[in-house]
Write an enzyme that holds these catalytic residues in place. Structure first.
Site, PDB file in Angstrom:
ATOM      1  N   LYS A  29     -15.112  -1.454  13.531  1.00 33.77           N
ATOM      2  CA  LYS A  29     -16.122  -2.306  14.173  1.00 33.77           C
ATOM      3  C   LYS A  29     -15.566  -3.711  14.414  1.00 33.77           C
ATOM      4  O   LYS A  29     -15.718  -4.271  15.497  1.00 33.77           O
ATOM      5  CB  LYS A  29     -17.386  -2.396  13.291  1.00 33.77           C
ATOM      6  CG  LYS A  29     -18.088  -1.078  13.088  1.00 33.77           C
ATOM      7  CD  LYS A  29     -19.364  -1.240  12.276  1.00 33.77           C
ATOM      8  CE  LYS A  29     -19.109  -1.729  10.853  1.00 33.77           C
ATOM      9  NZ  LYS A  29     -18.309  -0.808  10.032  1.00 33.77           N
ATOM     10  N   THR A  30     -14.950  -4.257  13.390  1.00 36.54           N
ATOM     11  CA  THR A  30     -14.407  -5.600  13.546  1.00 36.54           C
ATOM     12  C   THR A  30     -13.268  -5.579  14.564  1.00 36.54           C
ATOM     13  O   THR A  30     -13.092  -6.508  15.352  1.00 36.54           O
ATOM     14  CB  THR A  30     -13.940  -6.154  12.183  1.00 36.54           C
ATOM     15  OG1 THR A  30     -15.043  -6.079  11.279  1.00 36.54           O
ATOM     16  CG2 THR A  30     -13.483  -7.598  12.290  1.00 36.54           C
ATOM     17  N   ASP A 214     -20.631  -9.934  13.924  1.00 34.46           N
ATOM     18  CA  ASP A 214     -20.108  -8.921  13.002  1.00 34.46           C
ATOM     19  C   ASP A 214     -21.063  -8.820  11.809  1.00 34.46           C
ATOM     20  O   ASP A 214     -21.792  -9.770  11.508  1.00 34.46           O
ATOM     21  CB  ASP A 214     -18.700  -9.335  12.533  1.00 34.46           C
ATOM     22  CG  ASP A 214     -17.916  -8.147  11.984  1.00 34.46           C
ATOM     23  OD1 ASP A 214     -18.461  -7.017  11.948  1.00 34.46           O
ATOM     24  OD2 ASP A 214     -16.737  -8.337  11.608  1.00 34.46           O
ATOM     25  N   GLU A 215     -21.055  -7.693  11.126  1.00 33.92           N
ATOM     26  CA  GLU A 215     -21.891  -7.494   9.932  1.00 33.92           C
ATOM     27  C   GLU A 215     -23.362  -7.785  10.238  1.00 33.92           C
ATOM     28  O   GLU A 215     -24.066  -8.420   9.443  1.00 33.92           O
ATOM     29  CB  GLU A 215     -21.422  -8.424   8.788  1.00 33.92           C
ATOM     30  CG  GLU A 215     -19.936  -8.349   8.476  1.00 33.92           C
ATOM     31  CD  GLU A 215     -19.552  -7.183   7.578  1.00 33.92           C
ATOM     32  OE1 GLU A 215     -20.453  -6.387   7.217  1.00 33.92           O
ATOM     33  OE2 GLU A 215     -18.365  -7.050   7.269  1.00 33.92           O
ATOM     34  N   GLN A 245     -24.253  -0.696   4.690  1.00 36.91           N
ATOM     35  CA  GLN A 245     -23.599  -1.803   3.988  1.00 36.91           C
ATOM     36  C   GLN A 245     -24.504  -3.032   3.925  1.00 36.91           C
ATOM     37  O   GLN A 245     -24.026  -4.156   3.739  1.00 36.91           O
ATOM     38  CB  GLN A 245     -22.280  -2.169   4.675  1.00 36.91           C
ATOM     39  CG  GLN A 245     -21.235  -1.066   4.575  1.00 36.91           C
ATOM     40  CD  GLN A 245     -19.892  -1.516   5.125  1.00 36.91           C
ATOM     41  OE1 GLN A 245     -19.237  -2.393   4.564  1.00 36.91           O
ATOM     42  NE2 GLN A 245     -19.478  -0.943   6.234  1.00 36.91           N
ATOM     43  N   ARG A 621     -13.451  -0.544   0.399  1.00 35.96           N
ATOM     44  CA  ARG A 621     -12.448  -1.585   0.640  1.00 35.96           C
ATOM     45  C   ARG A 621     -11.039  -1.029   0.469  1.00 35.96           C
ATOM     46  O   ARG A 621     -10.058  -1.643   0.877  1.00 35.96           O
ATOM     47  CB  ARG A 621     -12.622  -2.782  -0.330  1.00 35.96           C
ATOM     48  CG  ARG A 621     -13.920  -3.576  -0.234  1.00 35.96           C
ATOM     49  CD  ARG A 621     -14.259  -3.965   1.161  1.00 35.96           C
ATOM     50  NE  ARG A 621     -15.212  -3.033   1.724  1.00 35.96           N
ATOM     51  CZ  ARG A 621     -15.412  -2.886   3.036  1.00 35.96           C
ATOM     52  NH1 ARG A 621     -14.765  -3.622   3.896  1.00 35.96           N
ATOM     53  NH2 ARG A 621     -16.272  -1.993   3.494  1.00 35.96           N
TER      54      ARG A 621
END
Ligand SMILES: Nc1ncnc2c1ncn2[C@@H]1O[C@H](COP(=O)(O)OP(=O)(O)OP(=O)(O)O)[C@@H](O)[C@H]1O
Ligand SMILES: [Mg+2]
Length: 689
Positions: A29-30, A214-215, A245, A621
């Protein structure tokens, strides 16, 4: 356009109108956001019309690096591109608008905000009965939900609700009097300005043509309002996120923002990504197992990875926290020494900051470089705050919190009684406290020493203002001039118990000077002269580790690790009480901050779901190796207390994990250490452990 799968490509190539990329962890996504920015610039969209927003300095910095890398030699084309946190962007807008009106303002950090609440509680004689941070987080949540004091729900039962309703309007009034904004205001105030000034809004809409976020799952209502206002005419808003998330519900984030994106921005194109490029399949299996157990599935995702590898996930059980820390650090040094891994490939994650201490100590004694993500400590040190308070006061004399902090520091005869008398007089006249000081001669119940003290303070602050505003001296020089004027070195020397303590405290002041000088070198004189910008940014930049050793082991809370990735990850303290956190397990009658507080079980269940997502964030992560560790006992108030493994460990697929028992090896290797450990073991055996 290399390194994109067809779905990613579609998101990158999509041109105008709203776009939602909803996908699981590590699915790129990023990467989509950064490539999209580059693609837009290639297509001729001016960089200065593009704004990308995220939550932490670290994430913003990383996004910036990824864009710079993609641009390579064409870096100059990115001039004017904005990649920042919501807070910095808000500050940027406010600075422009308030400057246009010639209004100085101060930004309150958490400490200043808490101090203000404390003061209010004292004024209404409710001083000791309430937990100040709990009230503060209620206020903060209300602001994040863009609720006015009178809009707070009225349940008539919860004492914290009641007191928040009383304190919140006074808190807002106090900030107004001090010309101060807290962090939440940096977004809320922008919304307010834009709502009330269509001309100002139109100017920003004209400037910002493309928004990327983002996020997005962690945005709150105020942030949504800001985005909606800004995107209204062009609707070029691209958001990426993962509802699994969502980990900031406790701070007022609203996952509905991402779930209802298509309603907020009709006609949105939606792209889903299914391939995870980050983690080995074993790690993904563990992640999927944990998140698969969530209640109320929202968007089911089928993540898969082509990164095969049989390495299992290690679940390590240690007898004590010391043994856990020494195991983790032994492993880290093995990776570095024997496997030739770089320290930056490794990370230790935990639920709460307090868990970092033992790991830090062990890493330090092994001589392994580490850095702590988001550590705010430096700017919270007393000496640093003292110096900054003088500077803030010089710029904004209404800033009463800074004024009170240094009014009699170093001592200049203005005792508590004088301060209170001055405050009362000022209040009666409708003056600020500073105006009271300037007109101290008007009051006859102020002692002569206090009167002289006020004059001295007035002179010092006046000199500072002249240096800053008229002579345009650099911040570092202003600060060192200030230290001389108030004799800070002597003050520290004479008030410290030992020369070592004095050296350490003075070291903090020198540390601040160093930071100021380095920043000046970096941002150039033009901005360096602009002390207000400089101080604001400093307050916001905590945790931005420009001084940190780049090749270091990363220590971070799970919240701070969002969006990051590491080859090797240790997630420590996988125990009930840590993960899920005790706050979510306890009965939340009084002190539980920041949660939808109907006290019902459903709210509690929702909190535990958030902890599950946090666990999922931690697990995802890791690229290649993951270890989950826990302790069987922890000393609480001097006594060993048995600990229950985290419920999330129960959800792991057995075929993907190896369980190991960590032996108790006292790190210090000294006789005393050994004796202590043996005594502890004997005690534990006595307890039947
Ligand atoms: N198409 C691709 N080919 C190869 N590698 C990719 C591709 N897409 C993403 N990656 C890599 O996969 C990793 C994860 O990507 P990224 O950080 O963008 O994921 P994300 O969806 O933002 O994750 P998170 O949900 O954790 O924020 C990165 O190292 C990225 O470079
Ligand atoms: Mg990401």
């Amino acid at each position: 356009m290399v390194g994109l799968n067809p779905a990613q490509k579609r998101a990158v190539e999509h041109q105008n109108g709203p776009l939602l990329v909803l996908a699981g962890a590590g699915s790129g996504k990023t990467r989509v956001i950064t490539q999209r920015m580059v693609r837009m610039m290639e297509r001729g969209v001016p960089a200065s019309t593009i704004v990308a927003l995220t939550f932490t300095n670290k994430a913003a910095a990383e996004m910036g690096e990824r864009v710079a890398k993609l641009l390579g030699k064409n870096k100059a084309g990115a001039k004017g591109l904005t990649i920042s946190t919501f807070h910095s962007f808000g500050l940027h807008v406010l600075t422009r608008e308030k400057r246009a009106q010639n209004q100085a303002f101060t930004i309150f950090d958490q400490g200043d905000a808490l101090g203000t609440v404390k003061e209010i509680l004292r004024n209404i004689d409710a001083g000791k009965r309430f937990d100040v941070p709990a009230i503060m987080s209620r206020i903060s949540n209300a602001k994040n939900a863009f609720l006015l004091p009178e809009e707070l729900p009225d349940d008539g039962v919860d004492p914290y609700n009641e007191i928040t309703k009383i304190v919140y309007p006074r808190y807002q009034a106090a900030l107004r009097t001090y010309s101060a904004y807290d962090f939440d205001d940096l977004v809320c105030e922008v919304v307010r300005v834009w709502q009330s000034r269509p001309d100002v809004l139109a100017r920003w809409q004209e400037k910002v043509r493309y928004l990327l976020v983002d996020e997005y799952q962690d945005t709150n209502r105020a942030q949504l309002m800001m985005l909606r206002l800004l995107a209204e005419p062009h609707r070029n808003i691209c958001v990426v996120g993962d509802d699994d998330q969502a980990i900031y519900g406790w701070r007022g984030a609203d996952v509905r923002n991402i779930l209802e994106f298509e309603e907020h921005f009709t006609g949105a194109e939606v792209v889903k990504l299914e391939q995870n490029y980050r983690s080995k399949q074993a790690i993904l299996d563990v992640a999927n197992a944990v998140i698969g157990k969530r209640v109320g599935v929202r968007h089911k995702k089928h993540l898969f990875s082509e990164r095969v590898g049989d390495e299992k996930i290690t679940v390590a059980s240690a007898p004590t926290p010391e043994a856990e820390a020494s195991y983790v650090v032994r492993e880290i040094s093995r990776w570095i020494r024997d496997e030739k891994k770089q320290p930056r490939d490794l990370s230790v994650l935990y639920r709460s900051n307090s868990q970092a201490k033992l790991i830090e100590e062990s890493l330090r004694s092994e001589g392994i470089a580490y850095r702590i993500v988001g550590g705010q400590q430096f700017f919270e040190r007393k000496e640093v705050k003292d110096v900054l308070s003088y500077l803030k006061l010089a710029l904004n004399r209404s800033d009463e919190i800074s004024l009170r902090r240094i009014m009699n520091y170093p001592a200049r005869g203005i005792g508590d009684t004088s301060v209170e008398r001055l405050a009362l007089h000022a209040q009666a006249k409708g003056w600020t406290l500073w105006q009271g000081i300037e007109r101290v001669d008007a009051f006859d119940d102020i002692s002569e020493p206090a009167r002289q003290g006020c004059k001295q303070l007035e002179r010092i602050v006046g000199d500072l203002r002249r240096k800053i505003l008229v002579e345009q001296v650099r911040a570092s020089e202003v600060a060192s001039f200030l230290c001389q004027q108030i004799g800070l070195r002597q003050e520290i020397d004479s008030s410290s118990p030992t020369p070592q303590a004095a050296a350490k405290r003075w070291g903090n002041v020198e540390g601040l000077m160093g930071t100021l000088t380095r920043r000046e070198a970096k941002v150039g004189t033009e901005q360096a002269n602009d002390l207000a910008n400089f101080l604001h940014a400093l307050t916001l930049d905590f945790g931005k580790e420009e001084d940190a050793e780049p090749n270091a082991v990363t220590l971070s809370t799970l919240h701070g690790a969002k969006g990051l990735e590491f080859e090797i990850v240790y997630l420590i303290g996988c125990e009930e009480g840590f993960l899920p956190h005790a706050r979510t397990l306890e009965d939340r009658a009084t002190d539980a901050p920041a949660l939808p507080d109907d006290g019902s079980n459903s709210a509690k269940a929702a909190d535990i779901e958030e902890e599950r997502r946090l666990f999922y964030v931690g697990v995802t992560r890791a690229r290649d190796f993951l270890t989950l560790s826990r302790c069987k006992n922890r000393a609480m108030r001097g006594k060993p207390v048995p600990r229950t493994p985290s419920r999330f460990l129960m959800d792991l697929p057995p075929e993907r994990i190896v369980e190991i028992e960590v032996r108790d090896e006292p790190t210090m290797g000294t006789k005393a250490g050994l004796e202590k450990a043996n005594a502890l073991l004997a005690m534990l055996e006595g307890l039947g452990q």
